[in-house]
Each structure stands twice: as structure tokens, then as C-alpha cells.
Write a protein that holds these residues in place. Structure first.
Motif, short mmCIF file in Angstrom:
data_model
loop_
_atom_site.label_atom_id
_atom_site.label_comp_id
_atom_site.label_asym_id
_atom_site.label_seq_id
_atom_site.Cartn_x
_atom_site.Cartn_y
_atom_site.Cartn_z
N THR A 409 86.63 -82.92 -64.90
CA THR A 409 86.68 -83.11 -66.14
C THR A 409 85.22 -83.47 -66.61
O THR A 409 84.57 -83.99 -65.75
N SER A 411 84.89 -85.31 -69.29
CA SER A 411 84.80 -86.92 -69.98
C SER A 411 86.30 -87.59 -69.29
O SER A 411 87.23 -87.27 -69.43
N VAL A 413 86.46 -90.52 -69.71
CA VAL A 413 87.03 -91.23 -70.95
C VAL A 413 88.26 -90.83 -71.60
O VAL A 413 89.42 -91.25 -71.97
N ALA A 414 88.08 -89.37 -71.95
CA ALA A 414 89.03 -88.69 -72.70
C ALA A 414 90.28 -88.47 -71.62
O ALA A 414 91.30 -88.36 -72.24
N SER A 415 89.99 -88.06 -70.49
CA SER A 415 91.12 -87.48 -69.58
C SER A 415 91.86 -88.45 -68.98
O SER A 415 93.06 -88.36 -68.54
N PRO A 417 92.01 -92.43 -69.23
CA PRO A 417 91.55 -93.65 -70.12
C PRO A 417 91.66 -94.81 -69.00
O PRO A 417 90.53 -95.74 -69.31
N ASP A 486 79.98 -90.19 -74.07
CA ASP A 486 80.99 -90.11 -73.15
C ASP A 486 81.51 -88.82 -72.36
O ASP A 486 82.44 -88.61 -71.88
N HIS A 487 80.75 -87.88 -72.58
CA HIS A 487 80.90 -86.55 -71.92
C HIS A 487 79.39 -86.33 -71.18
O HIS A 487 78.25 -86.53 -71.36
#
Ligand code: BLA
Length: 522
Positions: A409, A411, A413-415, A417, A486-487
Motif C-alpha cells: 500500500t 498509504s 493511513v488509508a488502507s 487506519p 500520507d502517501h
């Protein structure tokens, strides 16, 4: 959008930029019906540039409107074959108020529905007084030198640099940049040459919205555009609806197409007076642009020079595709070498696997990670930038809980949390190994790798700090930063292939280690 909807930042990706109904006034435009050369539309500035008001020209033939000589030149051009574009510009002289004026005529055809058995011929005329020495002979030499230079160098960075340099020499713009898109069409300035005294844009990033989708689609069809003066007052095309098609004229292939007001505002805020860009394509898809700026005033390289620059762009596109392929091959050879080294180390049975793998930067370099966590024999070993041992273990455990042998991933944070707040780690690539062991690579946030560059004392930049400015490079940069917050840089397929091969070798090495442990236990 209807013609009276004002274009704003929210709707600008829907602005139909190919049918603006106007042209830039450095030249004028005529639309004639091919079958009888009758003028059916024209820009109103024919009055100034040709000395004939639009009312006189509309409905008359080219011969009636502009004389036998002009008509003859156009007819011969049409008779010479179908590839009109390649034979542009046509050199013409038009009698304006009793004086002969030299002009470049640029012709292209717009097909009409089959049953009409006709087409529209668009004739654009740009005054070329005193510009003629600029055309074929000396542009050919410049282009030949550029192509030779491009073919001599062997790295992508040099290819870009040479291309930027030659386009600047050829066209005289104050700044020439190579602007490259990522897979989401965010862009980065990857090469640049500029006049002394200008701040550098090299390495700056911009969000995809700065060049919206419909503009990119147009730039895949028409490879060059010039805005010779951002302060121009556009000239209307009359009548608005083409009498044959009933629709506004499609200016996709017109060199005088009036450009989006949003983009003009952006350029104005950047302090740019003239802008030109040339498409760079890979397999027909827009890969990037050669972007040129002029600051001191309007700038208008004649059509012959623009055509030469466009040719350089297409040569660069080909060179680029070849070089990307070569670079990929070289990178995969390097990866194979690193992999062989890592495999040898993993077989060093005197060292625990974690230590064997993290004893050098090889494991990081293999996939271009900033940190790596090896979770083996219930121990955590790390290299590079990694979170604390507890967090590192949680990351490895999460990778092991997934159904796949490999997870990636860009991110966390996105994948995931629940794993957020992993210090600097923004992206994760993990492989699982037998007996609940794993390797987890981490990359930090992409924005950390980027700085705004530019000289903070530069006047242009200071002006851009002003909050009343809606559109500016600095605001763009901030929007880009929001997009990538965040990426990490995405894990490309070649890196995933390396991780997959490493996994296969490690599974084998672990099996051999297991055999040895069994033997020594007996
Ligand atoms: C077009 N935007 C463009 C073009 C460039 C850029 C190069 C091509 C036209 C040209 O040659 O000037 C962007 N130029 C840049 C960037 C740099 C640069 C990033 O020099 C960095 C150094 N633009 C915006 C926003 C919108 C927008 C927010 O910034 C809309 C919401 C729109 N840009 C926009 C449109 C066009 C454009 C509509 C098409 C212009 C046209 O061809 O009509």
C-alpha cells in the motif's frame, strides 16, 4: 457549460476548450468550404490584419475576397496531397491597404459527414514580416544538431537536459522545462534551463488539476500550443455556429485557438507573459510536456520554428521510450545482482536470518525503501528508518494476517487506519515467510522528499504569497501536497517482482536452515 457560464476553479475540467469560439489575435482565421472555396466563417480581426471586414469576406470565394494569387497558392497546396499539416506553413503575400504583407498560412482540414461529400478547410494567417530568415534553412540545422546530441547521450537525465537546452536555443524562451507526469497525472519539473536571474523550478511538483483531463486529451491530438501574449484580447469567430455543421468550430488543431481564461489567470499570477508547450507522448498517451515561459514581454516564435520544436518533441518522445526501456533493463540487472547477494547471505547459516538480511543496505536498495523490518525467529531486526520495536512487530503481524503472500500500500493511513501514526512510514510493502515470519519494507511520505525550491526572496514568489491570488504555483504546490499527504511514492511493479523473487529464495533458504536444524537435533 453553456457559453455564458463563467469558468471557475470547480468547473474548469468541464470547460470545452476545443470550441472557444475565438482566436488569439496574433493571426486571423478563415473557414472555407473545400468544394468551392467559399468563406463560411472567419475571425473578426480579419478587418485589422487583412484590411477586409468580416462582412465582406463571409459568403465570398477566396478569389473574390483575397485575390487570384492567394487562391492559386491555396489550390496548389491542396492539390499536392493529403498531408496538409506536414507542408505547413505556406508562404503567402496578401495585399493589405495597398501594400503586400508577407504571411504564414497554416492549413488543416475538418472532415464533414459522408453524405455531404465535402470538408471544411481552416486557413490561419500569421503576419511573418521580417521573420522569414528564421525558417527552414537555419531551423533544419538546429534540429539536426539537437537530434544528434539526443542520440549521443545515454541517461534519461541527459536526454531531458539536452532537449530543454535545444528547445531554448531554437525558440528563445526565457525558461524551458521538461514536465513529467506520474500515473495520476501529477507533474514534476525534471529538467530546466532558464535565463540568468530567474529562480529555478527544478524538482517542483504540481497536482493533476493544473492541467485538467480535457486539456490533456487535446494535447494528445495536437502536440504544440503557443500563447504569445497572456494579455491578449480574443477575436470572435463569426458566425458562432458554422453554417454547414450548425455547431461551433472545432479548434482542436488550430494554432490560434483561444485558451482557457483560468489558465491565463494562472500564467498571469506566475508572472508569465508568453507560454508554449509541446506534448511528450508514450504509446500515444501524454507522458509529459516541454513547457516554455517568457517573462519580459510577449514572445512569438514563427510557425516554422514552432514546427521544428514540435519535431524535436516527437524525437524526444521516441528517445524517451527507448531510454526508459534501457533504464528498466539496467535496473532489473542491478536488482538481479542484489538479489543474488541477498540470497547468498540468507544461506550463511552462522547468522540468524534477520541479521543476515539487515547487515547491509542491500535489502533497502532492492526495493528502494527507506526502512525495513525483518521478523524472523520471533525477533525483530531493522535497517534504515523504522518505527520502534513494538510498532515494527505490529506491522509484521498485520502483514502475516493478510490472505496474500505479498501486500503493498502507498498509504498505511488509508488502507490500515489502525496502524496509522507509524512515525514516518507512509507506505508499506510486505512479504510473508513460513512459520509466521515476514519482511516489511517502509517508505516515508512523498512530500518529505520534495522541497519548494525557489528563492524565497524572489519577487515573483513574494507576489504569490498574497492571499488574494487564487491560482499560483505555490498554491498548486500546496494542493499537490494535500493530494499526496500520507502517501509514499507507489511501489512499482518492477519492485514488486524483486520482492516476490526474494520471497521465493528466502522460502528455500528457510527450508535448508530447517533441514540443518533437524540434522543437528538428531
Ligand atoms: C493548461 N496548465 C496548462 C498548460 C500547462 C499548465 C503547461 C498547457 C498550456 C501552456 O502551454 O501554457 C500548467 N505550467 C503548468 C504548470 C507549470 C507550468 C504546472 O509552467 C509549472 C511550472 N490550471 C490550474 C487550475 C485549473 C487549470 C487550478 O492551475 C483548473 C481548475 C486549468 N490549465 C488549465 C486549463 C488548461 C491548462 C483549462 C488548458 C489551457 C488551454 O490549452 O486552453
Amino acid at each position: 457549460l453553456t457559453p455564458d457560464t463563467p469558468v471557475d476553479l470547480d468547473n474548469c475540467a468541464r470547460e470545452p476548450i476545443h470550441i472557444p469560439g475565438r482566436v488569439q489575435p496574433r493571426g486571423c482565421l478563415l473557414v472555407v468550404r473545400s468544394s468551392d472555396l467559399t468563406v463560411v466563417q472567419c475571425s473578426v480581426n480579419v478587418a485589422e490584419l487583412l484590411g477586409r471586414p468580416s462582412e465582406t469576406l463571409l459568403g465570398s470565394t477566396l478569389r473574390e475576397g483575397l485575390g487570384t494569387y492567394f487562391e492559386g497558392v491555396v489550390r496548389r497546396h491542396l492539390a499536392a496531397g493529403p498531408r496538409l499539416h506536414d507542408r505547413n506553413p505556406l508562404l503567402v503575400a496578401v495585399e493589405v491597404d495597398g501594400q503586400l504583407r508577407e504571411m504564414d498560412a497554416i492549413l488543416h482540414r475538418i472532415p464533414l459527414p459522408d453524405d455531404l461529400d465535402d470538408s471544411l478547410l481552416v486557413i490561419e494567417l500569421e503576419p511573418a514580416e521580417g521573420l522569414r530568415p528564421f525558417t527552414f534553412a537555419n531551423t533544419y540545422q538546429a534540429v539536426r544538431d539537437a537530434v544528434n546530441d539526443l542520440n549521443r547521450v545515454s541517461s534519461l537525465a541527459e536526454v531531458f537536459d539536452i532537449a530543454a537546452r535545444h528547445v531554448r536555443d531554437l525558440t528563445g524562451f526565457d525558461r524551458v522545462m521538461i514536465y513529467a507526469f506520474d500515473e495520476d497525472y501529477n507533474g514534476e519539473v525534471v529538467a530546466e534551463v532558464h535565463r540568468e536571474g530567474l529562480n529555478s523550478f527544478l524538482g517542483l511538483h504540481y497536482p493533476a488539476t493544473d492541467i485538467p483531463a480535457q486539456a490533456r486529451a487535446l494535447y494528445e491530438k495536437n502536440w504544440i500550443r503557443l500563447i504569445s501574449d497572456v494579455d491578449y484580447v480574443p477575436s470572435e469567430i463569426v458566425p458562432t455556429a458554422n453554417p454547414i455543421t450548425g455547431a461551433p468550430l472545432d479548434l482542436t488543431h488550430a494554432t490560434l485557438r483561444s485558451v482557457s481564461p483560468i489558465h491565463l489567470e494562472y500564467l498571469g499570477n506566475m508572472g508569465v507573459r508568453a507560454s508554449m508547450s509541446i506534448s511528450l507522448l508514450r504509446d500515444g498517451k501524454l507522458w509529459g510536456l516541454i513547457a516554455c515561459h517568457h517573462y519580459s514581454g510577449p514572445h512569438e516564435p514563427p510557425f516554422g520554428v514552432r514546427a521544428a520544436a514540435e519535431f524535436l518533441g516527437s524525437t524526444l518522445s521516441l528517445r524517451l521510450v527507448a531510454q526508459v526501456e534501457e533504464d528498466r533493463l539496467a535496473a532489473s540487472q542491478r536488482a538481479a545482482g542484489m538479489l543474488a547477494d541477498l540470497v547468498a547471505r540468507s544461506r550463511d547459516e552462522d547468522l540468524p536470518l534477520g541479521q543476515a538480511l539487515t547487515g547491509s543496505d542491500l535489502l533497502l536498495d532492492l526495493v528502494q525503501a527507506d526502512g525495513v523490518v525483518v521478523f524472523a525467529d520471533d525477533e525483530i531486526s531493522t535497517r534504515g528508518e523504522t518505527p520502534d520495536a513494538q510498532k515494527s512487530r505490529e506491522l509484521a503481524e498485520w502483514v502475516l494476517e493478510q490472505d496474500d503472500d505479498l501486500v503493498r500500500t502507498d498509504s498505511i493511513v488509508a488502507s490500515v487506519p489502525e496502524l496509522a501514526g507509524t512515525d514516518d512510514a507512509a507506505g508499506l510493502l510486505g512479504i510473508t515467510l513460513p512459520d509466521g515470519q515476514a519482511v516489511v519494507w517502509l517508505r516515508h511520505e512523498a512530500t518529505r522528499d520534495v522541497d519548494w525550491g525557489g528563492d524565497p526572496h524572489n519577487k515573483t514568489i513574494e507576489r504569490l504569497e498574497d492571499n488574494s491570488v487564487r491560482l499560483s504555483p505555490r498554491k498548486s504546490f500546496e494542493r499537490w501536497r494535500e493530494v499526496v499527504r500520507d502517501h509514499s511514492i507507489p511501489w512499482q511493479d518492477d519492485v514488486v517482482v524483486s520482492a516476490t523473487s526474494l520471497r521465493a529464495h528466502l522460502v528455500e533458504a528457510l527450508y535448508l536452515r530447517g533441514q540443518r536444524d533437524l540434522r543437528s537435533a538428531q
